[in-house]
Scaffold this motif. Structure first.
Motif, mmCIF file in Angstrom:
data_model
loop_
_atom_site.group_PDB
_atom_site.id
_atom_site.type_symbol
_atom_site.label_atom_id
_atom_site.label_comp_id
_atom_site.label_asym_id
_atom_site.label_seq_id
_atom_site.Cartn_x
_atom_site.Cartn_y
_atom_site.Cartn_z
ATOM 1 N N ILE A 77 5.582 6.026 1.494
ATOM 2 C CA ILE A 77 5.078 7.361 1.161
ATOM 3 C C ILE A 77 5.889 7.936 0.005
ATOM 4 N N LEU A 78 5.183 8.479 -0.997
ATOM 5 C CA LEU A 78 5.803 9.270 -2.060
ATOM 6 C C LEU A 78 5.534 10.727 -1.722
ATOM 7 N N PHE A 79 6.596 11.514 -1.465
ATOM 8 C CA PHE A 79 6.362 12.901 -1.056
ATOM 9 C C PHE A 79 7.056 13.836 -2.052
ATOM 10 N N LEU A 80 6.367 14.093 -3.160
ATOM 11 C CA LEU A 80 6.855 15.049 -4.150
ATOM 12 C C LEU A 80 6.270 16.422 -3.846
ATOM 13 N N ASP A 81 6.956 17.479 -4.295
ATOM 14 C CA ASP A 81 6.353 18.809 -4.258
ATOM 15 C C ASP A 81 5.394 18.931 -5.440
ATOM 16 N N ALA A 82 4.541 19.947 -5.404
ATOM 17 C CA ALA A 82 3.542 20.114 -6.467
ATOM 18 C C ALA A 82 4.195 20.392 -7.821
ATOM 19 N N ASP A 83 5.395 20.987 -7.812
ATOM 20 C CA ASP A 83 6.072 21.286 -9.075
ATOM 21 C C ASP A 83 7.055 20.180 -9.472
ATOM 22 N N GLU A 84 6.854 18.975 -8.926
ATOM 23 C CA GLU A 84 7.665 17.815 -9.276
ATOM 24 C C GLU A 84 6.768 16.714 -9.839
ATOM 25 N N HIS B 158 0.852 -1.187 0.000
ATOM 26 C CA HIS B 158 0.000 0.000 0.000
ATOM 27 C C HIS B 158 0.890 1.241 0.000
ATOM 28 N N ILE B 159 0.668 2.161 -0.986
ATOM 29 C CA ILE B 159 1.515 3.347 -1.149
ATOM 30 C C ILE B 159 0.648 4.601 -1.062
ATOM 31 N N SER B 160 1.134 5.571 -0.261
ATOM 32 C CA SER B 160 0.450 6.864 -0.130
ATOM 33 C C SER B 160 1.268 7.938 -0.833
ATOM 34 N N ALA B 161 0.601 8.750 -1.702
ATOM 35 C CA ALA B 161 1.242 9.905 -2.323
ATOM 36 C C ALA B 161 0.799 11.152 -1.563
ATOM 37 N N CYS B 162 1.772 11.937 -1.073
ATOM 38 C CA CYS B 162 1.464 13.100 -0.239
ATOM 39 C C CYS B 162 2.035 14.377 -0.858
ATOM 40 N N VAL B 163 1.376 15.520 -0.554
ATOM 41 C CA VAL B 163 1.866 16.804 -1.015
ATOM 42 C C VAL B 163 1.259 17.911 -0.170
ATOM 43 N N ILE B 164 2.020 19.015 0.035
ATOM 44 C CA ILE B 164 1.440 20.235 0.612
ATOM 45 C C ILE B 164 1.417 21.280 -0.508
ATOM 46 N N VAL B 165 0.344 22.077 -0.544
ATOM 47 C CA VAL B 165 0.179 23.023 -1.663
ATOM 48 C C VAL B 165 -0.223 24.398 -1.163
ATOM 49 N N LYS B 166 0.116 25.392 -1.977
ATOM 50 C CA LYS B 166 -0.402 26.744 -1.814
ATOM 51 C C LYS B 166 -0.267 27.431 -3.173
ATOM 52 N N ASN B 167 -1.431 27.767 -3.745
ATOM 53 C CA ASN B 167 -1.470 28.443 -5.045
ATOM 54 C C ASN B 167 -0.691 27.665 -6.115
ATOM 55 N N GLU B 168 -1.071 26.394 -6.299
ATOM 56 C CA GLU B 168 -0.395 25.525 -7.264
ATOM 57 C C GLU B 168 -1.329 25.121 -8.410
ATOM 58 N N GLU B 169 -2.225 26.016 -8.827
ATOM 59 C CA GLU B 169 -3.191 25.673 -9.865
ATOM 60 C C GLU B 169 -2.517 25.272 -11.182
#
Length: 945
Positions: A77-84, A2-13
């Motif tokens: 956990i896969l923890f990429l940034d929104a611009d990755e 079981h794999i979870s993809a996580c990210v934190i965002v702010k103004n990443e439309e």
């Protein structure tokens, strides 16, 4: 899994949908935490099947990321940034890669992926490095750090593995965005209140100032980071050094101040292209285009093979570097190749030459325009040392063929002339190679033969021999090397026109005692493998003879030297060496004198101008006590030596001290002390540690005042401990009582010690009963011999110089131990006498090897060895002998069956022990003890003790 993809965002439309598409197929849940978006990010997320949470921003990236981790249910956990986002291949392979890590590397809890930073505006690569973006979901694995947060397992870095198959693309550092992020991060870092013991991330502050263009502030904080010892950056320290050097350049600091920093960075990050590019640019500014070219070429090669975790920006520099190289090739090398300047390439192949490589480099850098190094598999510090120098290093897969490796180096060279030395060779200090070549540079000449002098660095730098050898030649396509070992220069379609330059002197240390035998064994192995594959080759006979001669296997040396001579193949430049070594081998093997004289005559007819054969004839006469004939022959050899003659190889210079010593001994025998002194003096002026010459000198000095005798010896020997002890020892053995007493007093007064012979002297002088004196002296000698034997067994080699000191049977035992000769039955008494000493004073490895050597004796003698090992209770070693003994006895000797039972018992092999003891019981042998052992076996099996 079981794999979870996580990210934190702010103004990443602009990025969030691409992030989702990248992770949706390789994860089981997608968790997004919004920290205050005011654009269309939330609206987009509500259309996607993600778990959406809200988090009040606190100027702390680690806190926000840990909030997301707490929501994740996956094992990974896969923890990429929104611009990755992952590459397409990575998306397809991600699950299988994580499964593989989980199965094969259970201790690993995080994975480093290759991250490539792109400029979003022009899609050109900015940099690449390995970043931690995949990790196990375990309780103690959490982020720390308000910005550029790092993952920690409690307070330690996680156990990571690098994965080359997973690639992440990142567009967050595009030109428009980087300054905004820097301002934001700098504000966070400068406004934070730090606790007393909390680490201030000065390197992040420096990075922000650097991006914002405040170079002085950036420099201040970088230097603060470099001088502090509180923390080190995990995988971004190269970026700190890169910014440091860039700032120094932008602030117009002197190049002389910047270059040492660049070399320091190269030493710290030897696999990175960036710093070689810096060095190249700095040398370009100094108009040192040769060094600039070397550095640029090395930078490209490093980039092509780079697989490290540090971030490299070289991809952006690559086009500029190639332009610099084009300019160097187009303009500068053309100028170099004009006739007013010879362009010289220094070439070398290396493997584990850290001891010699600096000396070689210092020797060739003075005249070379480029330096080509081919490494064939070094595992020591050789390559790291070279990386600090201005050389071009290439890598070659070793194939047991020196010629192929050397030709690989030739293909890389651009010079008009090649200087090809080995790592253990160097030019004499006063040789100006460039001037010497200019003097030789007739267009018909394409090779220069130099004077090669072999010296023994382990024996007072004494000369071994000298000969002429081609080490300098034109860089023509038709000139190349041939031969797996002892490779020779060959020429196709052109004639090799050689000029001899005896004034170009090269010293070679490769025949020094401690390293020569290792090379010989390597060469012999290559030759034997070739023979096994392709059969005997007549071109190898001479080299096989050389190998066996060096390994003291004189019988095989004689065999192959004779085969070489029968083959009619002539060794250009050193055929006389074959005869010299053949004659010496025959002397050592105690051939009939008439047979040896026959070979000497043949050698003398072939090489009438070579004095070594006359000297060998003289030495043979001396051994036969024909002193008159020996004296005449030695004197004749000196006359030949002094004549002007063209010799390509010279063995006589190395034996010259011995020739003088022989003459000194003959004149002493004739009671002509004046001539004895004259020749002993000549011997000692060349080799002051020729102990036989010194003993003769001490005898000659007995009749003069002690003051004059000491003054005479002072011209050879210094006032150090080594020289004082040497004179002490030899004056003792020569019976020069006054000198012995004088030098012992000097030793005591200056160093507080006496020589080892002082105790023997006191015994002799103070004991009235001469029988007791002899017994005490004998005990001293036995003690010294035992100590010497132990020392020689613990060494990796058996130096020939100890042959004359030890009894012949003990020497043969040691030679058998080192596989230099076969042990004989007559050597058993010496072997058995040494066995208890070896057992009590050596290590496990030596003892096993020594007992294995004993396995070569006849059965009755091996039984005696086994009995002694039983007596000494060395049960763990009896297995090396007993099974073969029992097999040869066909199990008929029940005594050794019983001993085999004890051996098995004490080695915890209870099943085998039980079998042997039952056989002993069945034969009614030692029934009480056999029964006791069987009872103990049952007790130990049941755990009673």
């Amino acid at each position: 899994m079981h794999i979870s993809a996580c990210v934190i965002v702010k103004n990443e439309e602009k990025n969030i949908e691409r992030w989702y598409n990248s992770v949706k197929d390789c994860s089981d849940e997608q968790i997004v935490v919004d920290t205050g978006s005011t654009d269309g990010t939330i609206a987009i997320l509500k259309t996607l099947p993600v778990k959406l949470y809200y988090y009040k921003w606190q100027n702390d990236f680690a806190a926000a990321k840990n909030f997301v981790i707490d929501k994740a249910c996956g094992e990974w956990i896969l923890f990429l940034d929104a611009d990755e986002y992952f590459s397409e291949n990575s998306i397809a392979n991600l699950r299988s890669e994580i499964d593989r890590i989980s199965y094969l590397h259970q201790e690993v809890n995080a994975c480093l992926c290759l991250k490539i930073n792109f400029d979003k505006e022009n899609y050109e690569e900015i940099s690449r490095f390995y970043d931690l973006r995949i990790f196990r979901n375990i309780e103690d694995l959490r982020y720390k750090g308000k910005i550029h947060e790092q993952l920690f397992n409690c307070d330690k870095l996680p156990q990571v593995i690098k994965n080359n198959n997973l690639v992440i693309y990142h567009t967050g550092y595009s030109g428009n965005l980087i300054k905004d992020k820097a301002r934001r991060n700098l504000e966070i870092l400068l406004t934070k209140s730090y606790a007393e013991n909390e680490i201030i991330p000065v390197h992040y502050i420096a990075e922000c100032y650097y991006v914002l263009g405040d170079l002085c502030k950036a420099l201040e904080y970088i230097e603060r980071y470099l001088y502090q010892k509180q923390y080190k950056v995990f995988n971004g320290e190269s970026g700190i050094w890169r910014n440091y050097i860039n700032i120094m350049i932008l602030l117009h600091k002197p190049i002389e101040k910047i270059l040492p920093l660049v070399f320091k960075a190269i030493k710290k990050f030897p696999d990175m292209a960036d710093f070689y590019a810096f060095a190249g640019w700095l040398y370009w500014q100094k108009k040192n285009y040769i060094y600039a070219g070397r550095c640029f070429v090395k930078a490209i090669k490093k980039f092509e093979t780079y697989n490290g975790i540090q971030e490299t920006y070289f991809a952006a520099d690559l086009p500029k570097v190639k332009k610099y190289l084009e300019q160097i090739d187009k303009y500068y090398y053309k100028k170099l190749k004009k006739r007013d300047r010879i362009f010289i390439s220094a070439c070398i192949i290396v493997k584990n030459n850290e001891r010699d490589i600096k000396r070689w480099f210092n020797s060739v850098q003075q005249f070379s325009d480029e330096i080509i190094v081919v490494d064939t598999g070094s595992t020591d510090n050789t390559v790291n040392i070279l990386n600090e120098k201005n050389v071009s290093v290439y890598y070659f897969q070793w194939c047991n063929n020196f010629a192929v490796a050397k030709n690989f180096a030739l293909n890389k060279a651009r010079g008009e002339w090649i200087v090809f030395l080995d790592a253990d060779e160097y030019f004499s200090d006063n040789v100006n190679i460039r001037n010497k070549l200019l003097q030789s540079v007739d267009q018909s000449v394409n090779a220069v033969s130099c004077r090669m002098i072999n010296i023994d660095m382990d024996n007072n730098k004494n000369e071994i021999n000298r000969f002429m050898q081609i080490r300098i030649f034109r860089n023509y396509q038709g000139i190349y090397y041939q031969g797996k070992i002892h490779e020779q220069l060959r020429a196709d379609k052109i004639r090799l026109n050689i000029i001899q330059r005896k004034d170009i002197v090269i010293y070679h240390t490769g025949y020094s005692q401690n390293i020569y035998l290792e090379k010989v064994r390597r060469n012999l192995k290559i030759l034997q493998e070739s023979i096994k594959k392709d059969g005997e080759n007549k071109y190898y006979f001479r080299y096989l003879g050389d190998c066996y001669y060096a390994l003291l296997d004189y019988k095989k040396a004689i065999r192959y030297y004779e085969k070489h001579l029968e083959s009619k193949i002539y060794s250009l430049g050193n055929e006389n060496d074959v005869y010299f070594n053949l004659i010496d081998s025959m002397i050592k093997e105690k051939y009939y004198y008439q047979d040896i004289f026959a070979v000497i005559k043949k050698a003398y007819r072939k090489f009438p101008n070579y004095p070594e054969f006359t000297a060998q004839c003289a030495a043979l006469s001396f051994v036969n006590k024909h002193y008159g004939a020996a004296k005449r022959a030695f004197e004749k050899s000196l006359i030949i030596y002094k004549k002007e003659r063209e010799l390509s190889s010279d063995n006589f210079t190395a034996v010259l001290p011995e020739v003088y010593r022989y003459l000194s001994q003959i004149y002493l025998h004739e009671n002509n002390r004046k001539q004895a002194f004259h020749f002993a003096n000549k011997a000692l002026l060349i080799d002051k540690y020729n102990y036989k010459a010194l003993r003769i000198m001490c005898k000659c000095l007995q009749e003069i005042a002690i003051k004059d005798a000491v003054k005479c010896l002072g011209q050879y020997y210094g006032k150090n401990v080594k020289d004082r002890l040497f004179v002490c020892r030899q004056s003792f053995y020569s019976g020069a009582e006054k000198l012995f007493i004088y030098y012992n007093k000097v030793l005591f007064n200056e160093f507080g010690i006496y020589s080892e012979n002082w105790r023997l002297w006191n015994i002799f002088m103070n004991e009235k009963n001469k029988d007791v004196t002899f017994d005490k002296l004998l005990m001293q000698v036995v003690e010294k011999v035992q100590l010497l034997v132990i020392s020689l067994l613990l060494m990796r080699e058996l130096p020939e110089k100890y042959h004359s000191i030890l009894p012949e049977s003990i020497w043969r035992c040691l030679s058998g131990y080192y596989n230099k000769m076969n042990i004989e039955e007559s050597d058993f008494e010496a072997y058995a006498a040494l066995l208890p000493i070896v057992v009590s004073h050596t290590n496990d490895e030596v003892l096993k090897k020594y007992i294995t050597l004993g396995g070569k004796f006849a059965l009755n003698k091996r039984c005696q060895i086994a009995d002694k090992l039983c007596e000494l209770e060395k049960w763990q070693y009896l297995n090396l002998l007993l099974p073969a003994i029992i097999k040869e006895q066909s199990g008929s000797n029940i005594e050794y069956i019983f001993k085999m039972g004890k051996c098995a018992y004490y080695n915890n092999k209870f099943n085998d022990a039980e079998l042997f003891f039952r056989q002993a019981l069945d034969a009614n042998y030692n029934t009480d003890e056999s029964s006791a052992y069987l009872t103990w076996i049952n007790d130990r099996r049941s755990g009673k003790w």
